[in-house]
Write an enzyme that holds these catalytic residues in place. Structure first.
Site, PDB file in Angstrom:
ATOM      1  N   ALA A   7      80.676  45.713  23.100  1.00  0.00           N
ATOM      2  CA  ALA A   7      81.361  45.088  24.283  1.00  0.00           C
ATOM      3  C   ALA A   7      80.965  45.998  25.503  1.00  0.00           C
ATOM      4  CB  ALA A   7      82.834  44.695  24.264  1.00  0.00           C
ATOM      5  N   TYR A  33     104.896  45.278  14.791  1.00  0.00           N
ATOM      6  CA  TYR A  33     104.798  45.236  16.389  1.00  0.00           C
ATOM      7  C   TYR A  33     105.065  46.509  17.002  1.00  0.00           C
ATOM      8  CZ  TYR A  33     103.338  40.445  15.391  1.00  0.00           C
ATOM      9  OH  TYR A  33     102.664  39.626  14.957  1.00  0.00           O
ATOM     10  N   HIS A  68      98.114  33.812  23.462  1.00  0.00           N
ATOM     11  CA  HIS A  68      99.031  34.367  22.390  1.00  0.00           C
ATOM     12  C   HIS A  68     100.250  35.182  22.719  1.00  0.00           C
ATOM     13  CE1 HIS A  68      95.227  33.452  19.513  1.00  0.00           C
ATOM     14  NE2 HIS A  68      95.899  32.350  20.007  1.00  0.00           N
ATOM     15  N   GLY A  86      83.871  38.929  22.000  1.00  0.00           N
ATOM     16  CA  GLY A  86      84.857  39.740  21.098  1.00  0.00           C
ATOM     17  C   GLY A  86      85.828  38.879  20.381  1.00  0.00           C
ATOM     18  N   THR A  87      85.426  37.646  19.970  1.00  0.00           N
ATOM     19  CA  THR A  87      86.414  36.715  18.979  1.00  0.00           C
ATOM     20  C   THR A  87      85.527  36.417  18.179  1.00  0.00           C
ATOM     21  OG1 THR A  87      87.856  34.892  18.870  1.00  0.00           O
ATOM     22  CG2 THR A  87      86.253  35.208  20.823  1.00  0.00           C
TER      23      THR A  87
HETATM   24  P1  OAD Z   1      88.814  38.986  14.989  1.00  0.00           P
HETATM   25  O1  OAD Z   1      89.244  40.266  14.673  1.00  0.00           O
HETATM   26  O2  OAD Z   1      88.945  37.799  14.252  1.00  0.00           O
HETATM   27  O3  OAD Z   1      87.390  39.070  15.451  1.00  0.00           O
HETATM   28  C1  OAD Z   1      87.006  40.213  16.488  1.00  0.00           C
HETATM   29  C2  OAD Z   1      85.540  39.957  16.784  1.00  0.00           C
HETATM   30  O4  OAD Z   1      85.143  41.096  17.915  1.00  0.00           O
HETATM   31  C3  OAD Z   1      84.442  39.663  15.867  1.00  0.00           C
HETATM   32  O5  OAD Z   1      83.753  38.621  16.207  1.00  0.00           O
HETATM   33  C4  OAD Z   1      83.754  41.221  15.923  1.00  0.00           C
HETATM   34  O6  OAD Z   1      82.341  40.808  15.570  1.00  0.00           O
HETATM   35  C5  OAD Z   1      83.816  41.432  17.549  1.00  0.00           C
HETATM   36  N1  OAD Z   1      83.867  42.820  17.810  1.00  0.00           N
HETATM   37  C6  OAD Z   1      84.522  43.985  17.099  1.00  0.00           C
HETATM   38  N2  OAD Z   1      84.276  44.984  17.804  1.00  0.00           N
HETATM   39  C7  OAD Z   1      83.477  44.746  18.659  1.00  0.00           C
HETATM   40  C8  OAD Z   1      82.931  45.392  19.851  1.00  0.00           C
HETATM   41  N3  OAD Z   1      82.935  46.699  19.854  1.00  0.00           N
HETATM   42  N4  OAD Z   1      82.240  44.803  20.918  1.00  0.00           N
HETATM   43  C9  OAD Z   1      81.914  43.560  20.776  1.00  0.00           C
HETATM   44  N5  OAD Z   1      82.600  42.624  19.811  1.00  0.00           N
HETATM   45  C10 OAD Z   1      83.159  43.542  18.950  1.00  0.00           C
HETATM   46  O7  OAD Z   1      89.783  38.754  16.336  1.00  0.00           O
HETATM   47  P2  OAD Z   1      90.179  37.534  17.212  1.00  0.00           P
HETATM   48  O8  OAD Z   1      89.176  36.820  17.120  1.00  0.00           O
HETATM   49  O9  OAD Z   1      90.298  38.084  18.727  1.00  0.00           O
HETATM   50  O10 OAD Z   1      96.327  35.651  16.725  1.00  0.00           O
HETATM   51  O11 OAD Z   1      91.298  36.958  16.480  1.00  0.00           O
HETATM   52  C11 OAD Z   1      91.768  35.882  16.973  1.00  0.00           C
HETATM   53  C12 OAD Z   1      93.459  35.882  16.655  1.00  0.00           C
HETATM   54  O12 OAD Z   1      93.484  36.064  15.165  1.00  0.00           O
HETATM   55  C13 OAD Z   1      94.238  36.825  17.184  1.00  0.00           C
HETATM   56  O13 OAD Z   1      94.319  36.598  18.459  1.00  0.00           O
HETATM   57  C14 OAD Z   1      95.401  36.699  16.377  1.00  0.00           C
HETATM   58  C15 OAD Z   1      94.667  36.858  15.142  1.00  0.00           C
HETATM   59  O14 OAD Z   1      95.239  36.476  13.906  1.00  0.00           O
HETATM   60  C16 OAD Z   1      97.469  35.680  16.410  1.00  0.00           C
HETATM   61  O15 OAD Z   1      97.962  36.582  15.788  1.00  0.00           O
HETATM   62  C17 OAD Z   1      98.219  34.411  16.874  1.00  0.00           C
END
Ligand code: OAD
Length: 235
Positions: A215, A52, A105, A171-172
C-alpha cells in the site's frame, strides 16, 4: 467525480498493525468466536478485554503511513464528493487528515456501555469489572462491531457507493460482508472499480483494474494518477 474508497487491515499493515487473514494474521492466533462476538464477551469478558487491550496498546505507537496520507490528499484535492469507508478500527485515516470517514466496524479508541449505550474515550486498559460512569453497570466493552452485530452507517455507505464514479478497494481480503459486497454494487451502478492489494481479494472479479503491491508504494502512485485524471476531466 464522486469517489468512494473502502479500506481494510492491509492499509495499516505497514504502520505495524496486524492484518487478520494473512500469514501470522490475528485470526491465525485467536479464534473469532473467542474474542470477537457478543457471545464471547458474555462468556469471558476478561479474555475479550485482554485481546483489545493489546490491540489498543499497538495502536498507541502506530503512526499513519504514506498510503493513509495519500488518501487524505486525494480527498483534499480531487474536487467532488469523497467518502472513505473503513473496516479498520484504528484511527490512522483520521490522524492522516482524512475528513469524511465512516468507520463501519467501530472504533477501538472508544468504549461503549452495553447497558445504556454511553460512549466515551477508552482508557488504555479496560477490565471486566469496569463500571459505566453514567449507569454504573459493569457492561463496558470496546465500541466495535463484532461478528453477528450490525455494521454502522450502512444506508449512507450504500447510497454513496451507488453514486460513485470511482470506487477503490484497498487492503482488504473481501471476506467479510456487507463490506465485501460494495465493490460489486459500485460496478453494477456504473462506477469504475479498482482494487489495490498484495494479493487479489475474494471479490477481485468486480474490479476493472487490480493493482498488486504494498500500500505505501502503490497507493501514492495511484492517487497521483487519479488526481491528474480528475484535473483533466475538469478542463
Ligand atoms: P484481512 O486480514 O482479511 O485482509 C488483509 C488484506 O490486506 C489482504 O487482502 C492482503 O493481501 C492485504 N495486505 C496485507 N498487507 C498489505 C500491504 N502492505 N499493502 C497492501 N495490501 C496488503 O483484513 P480485512 O479484509 O480488513 O472485522 O478484514 C475484514 C474484517 O475482518 C475486519 O474489519 C475484521 C476482521 O474480522 C471484524 O472484526 C468485525
Amino acid at each position: 467525480m464522486n469517489i468512494v474508497i473502502l479500506t481494510g487491515a492491509g492499509i495499516s499493515a505497514e504502520s505495524g498493525l496486524g492484518t487478520f487473514r494473512d500469514k501470522d494474521g490475528l485470526w491465525t492466533r485467536y479464534r473469532i468466536e473467542d474474542v470477537a462476538t457478543p457471545e464471547a464477551y458474555a462468556r469471558n469478558p476478561a479474555l475479550v478485554h485482554e485481546f483489545y487491550n493489546l490491540r489498543r496498546q499497538g495502536l498507541r505507537t502506530a503512526v499513519p503511513n504514506a498510503a493513509h496520507f495519500a488518501l487524505a490528499e486525494l480527498e483534499r484535492r480531487h474536487g467532488g464528493d469523497f467518502l472513505l469507508v473503513t473496516q479498520n478500527v484504528d484511527d490512522l485515516h483520521q490522524r492522516a487528515g482524512s475528513q469524511n470517514v465512516l468507520a463501519m466496524h467501530g472504533e477501538l479508541q472508544n468504549a461503549l456501555c452495553a447497558g445504556c449505550g454511553h460512549v466515551w474515550s477508552a482508557p488504555d486498559l479496560m477490565f471486566a469489572e469496569d463500571r459505566c460512569a453514567r449507569c454504573d453497570v459493569n457492561l463496558c466493552r470496546p465500541d466495535l462491531v463484532w461478528f453477528g452485530e450490525d455494521v454502522r452507517f450502512l444506508d449512507q455507505i450504500i447510497e454513496a457507493t451507488e453514486k460513485a464514479d470511482l470506487f477503490a478497494l484497498i487492503g482488504t481480503s473481501g471476506n467479510v460482508h456487507p463490506a465485501a459486497g460494495l465493490m460489486a454494487l459500485a460496478w453494477e451502478s456504473g462506477a469504475a472499480t479498482v482494487e489495490i492489494n498484495l494479493e487479489p481479494s475474494a471479490v477481485a472479479s468486480a474490479a476493472d483494474r487490480v493493482i498488486l503491491g504494498r500500500a505505501t508504494e502503490v497507493v501514492p502512485v495511484w492517487v497521483d494518477e487519479t488526481l491528474t485524471n480528475a484535473v483533466r476531466l475538469r478542463k
